[in-house]
Design an enzyme around this catalytic site. Structure first.
Site, PDB file in Angstrom:
ATOM      1  CB  CYS A  84      -0.881   0.047   1.247  1.00 45.97           C
ATOM      2  SG  CYS A  84      -2.007  -1.341   1.458  1.00 45.97           S
ATOM      3  CD  GLU A 336      -6.075 -12.386 -23.154  1.00 44.45           C
ATOM      4  OE1 GLU A 336      -4.828 -12.362 -23.174  1.00 44.45           O
ATOM      5  OE2 GLU A 336      -6.785 -11.479 -22.690  1.00 44.45           O
ATOM      6  CB  CYS A 411      -5.230  -1.089 -14.660  1.00 41.38           C
ATOM      7  SG  CYS A 411      -4.032  -1.834 -15.778  1.00 41.38           S
TER       8      CYS A 411
END
Length: 453
Positions: A84, A336, A411
């Site tokens: 984090c 994919e 992302c």
């Protein structure tokens, strides 16, 4: 070479911003210093650790004037662990900062100041959300250790608790760490390529509660295998699947090519919305199930499907977004590059009795032109690429065939902004960008962008 600052200089600076990885940014006569654990609005004392030509690195010595958004991190290893980056920033301020990050790259990289960037769709409870944990094991001073890597190193920060992963992961990590030594099983020594247990990987299905445990080993031979299985079952008696993955290589890649079933089923089942998914040891599956519904809901909203559209899902993985789209589209074609993912996608379509989703393995920039040559025509393109963004050839393919609407799930805001600029120059117009919280307490943020030709 002379720098504005020198190594070991002690300075008092004002922090203006955060980098994409959560470090504070201060400037000395226009020269940026990046300072881990410093927050915007703070006056801090720092020590320069690495001056470079265009910027420098510094470590935080003292906070002289704290941000009102600074909080005490609830995790006892936060200051050492690299998992984090933002636990010391209040959650409300994290969401504000993430929106600012997206806005900044849209302006600076995408040259899109006119495009709305909405407030981040955050979480009600931003803890214990991860459905997948990947825990490295090693030895230190003759003791087995496990935890997470210290920032920018392969040094393991030893811990028994991680408050963004499941309680079951904590219990398994702690118990196995202490039992391995008793069983005479050595953890992996990365430097000398010795020992057996490399990683413990735990996957939990939110909707069904099913649990998979994967033991990544250096050798196929597994001494005390039955004893280890018994330990796992004693901690989580309801465990659905126990797998062994064999990785014989001297590498920092977690998984090897061979996966062996030790107990139960070779997959677990989870649901997103009303769609079921079989998840195997190496399947890509979003790690925050609660927010995945929010993310996919946003993607569907931007797709504006009426039931008459034919849709491409590039980078389709195991078919997670494809099957959502198929419920509201005429047809969906998923592509994919990973063949195993395509097999999983086909199986998931069968599992849900969805017969209007078709999947093909290969590079999107090769498969999509082939589909056009076969006479197929597409109204909507969905892309969900890795952090590096869309392949350059895929962007060229999109601009050649020009589906009328694009929904881009990203992302990495920086590569999203870069790709939006390319698509804009090719005739598309970005309508809006919606950031979605997927990685609370970290500096990462997911986005969904909507484009029209």
């Amino acid at each position: 070479m002379a720098y504005i600052v020198n190594k070991n200089d002690r300075l008092t600076v004002y922090v203006e911003d955060l980098t994409h990885d959560g470090s504070g940014v201060a400037k000395v006569d226009g020269y940026p210093l990046f300072i881990p654990n410093a927050l915007p609005g703070e006056e801090v004392e720092v020590q320069v650790t690495k001056p470079m030509k265009k910027y420098g690195l510094a470590k935080l010595i003292a906070v002289k004037k704290a941000s009102p958004d600074r909080v005490e991190p609830p995790c006892h290893v936060f200051w050492d662990c690299g998992g984090c980056q933002l636990q010391h920033l209040s959650y409300e301020a994290q969401l504000v900062q993430k929106r600012k990050t997206v806005r900044d790259v849209m302006d600076r990289i995408g040259k899109l100041p006119h495009v709305p960037v909405h407030p981040v769709k955050g979480m009600e409870n931003p803890w214990r959300y991860r459905n997948k944990s990947q825990i490295p094991f090693s030895e230190k001073n003759g003791e087995t250790i496990a935890g997470f890597y210290k920032t920018r190193t392969h040094d393991i920060v030893d811990t028994d608790v991680c408050i963004i992963q499941s309680e079951e992961a904590d219990e398994l990590m702690s118990t196995l760490k202490h039992k391995l030594h008793e069983l005479g099983i050595r953890a992996y020594d990365e430097i000398n390529h010795r020992g057996m247990l490399r990683h413990l990987v735990i996957r939990k299905a939110r909707a069904t509660g099913e649990l998979m445990v994967v033991l990544v080993t250096r050798t196929k031979k597994f001494p005390q295998k039955e004893a280890v299985i018994d330990v796992i079952k004693s901690v989580v008696p309801e465990v659905t699947s126990i797998m062994q993955n064999v990785n014989t290589q001297k590498t920092n890649v977690i998984f090897g090519e061979e996966t062996i079933l030790l107990h139960g089923k070779p997959f677990i089942v989870d649901t997103i919305g009303d769609i079921q998914f079989e998840i195997s040891a190496r399947s890509f599956y979003q790690i925050n199930p609660e927010q995945t519904e929010v993310l996919y809901g946003q993607a569907l909203e931007y797709a504006q499907l009426t039931g008459n559209e034919t849709v491409i899902d590039a980078y389709c993985g195991i078919g997670t977004i494809s099957l959502f789209l198929a419920k509201q589209a005429k047809e969906v074609y998923g592509v994919e590059i990973v063949p195993q993912a395509i097999e999983d996608a086909k199986r998931n379509a069968e599992l849900n009795a969805i017969d209007n989703a078709y999947f093909e393995a290969g590079p999107a920039e090769v498969v999509i032109p082939k589909w056009y040559e076969e006479g197929k025509r597409f109204d909507v393109l969905m892309v969900d690429p890795p952090r590096k963004g869309c392949d350059e050839k895929l962007l060229e393919t999109i601009l050649e065939y020009k589906p009328r609407r694009i929904v881009y799930v990203s992302c990495n805001p920086a590569t999203l902004a870069r790709d939006l600029r390319i698509l804009e120059e090719g005739g598309y117009r970005t309508q809006e960008v919606q950031p979605v919280e997927m990685f609370a307490q970290s500096s990462h943020v997911e986005c969904v962008a909507w484009l029209e030709i």
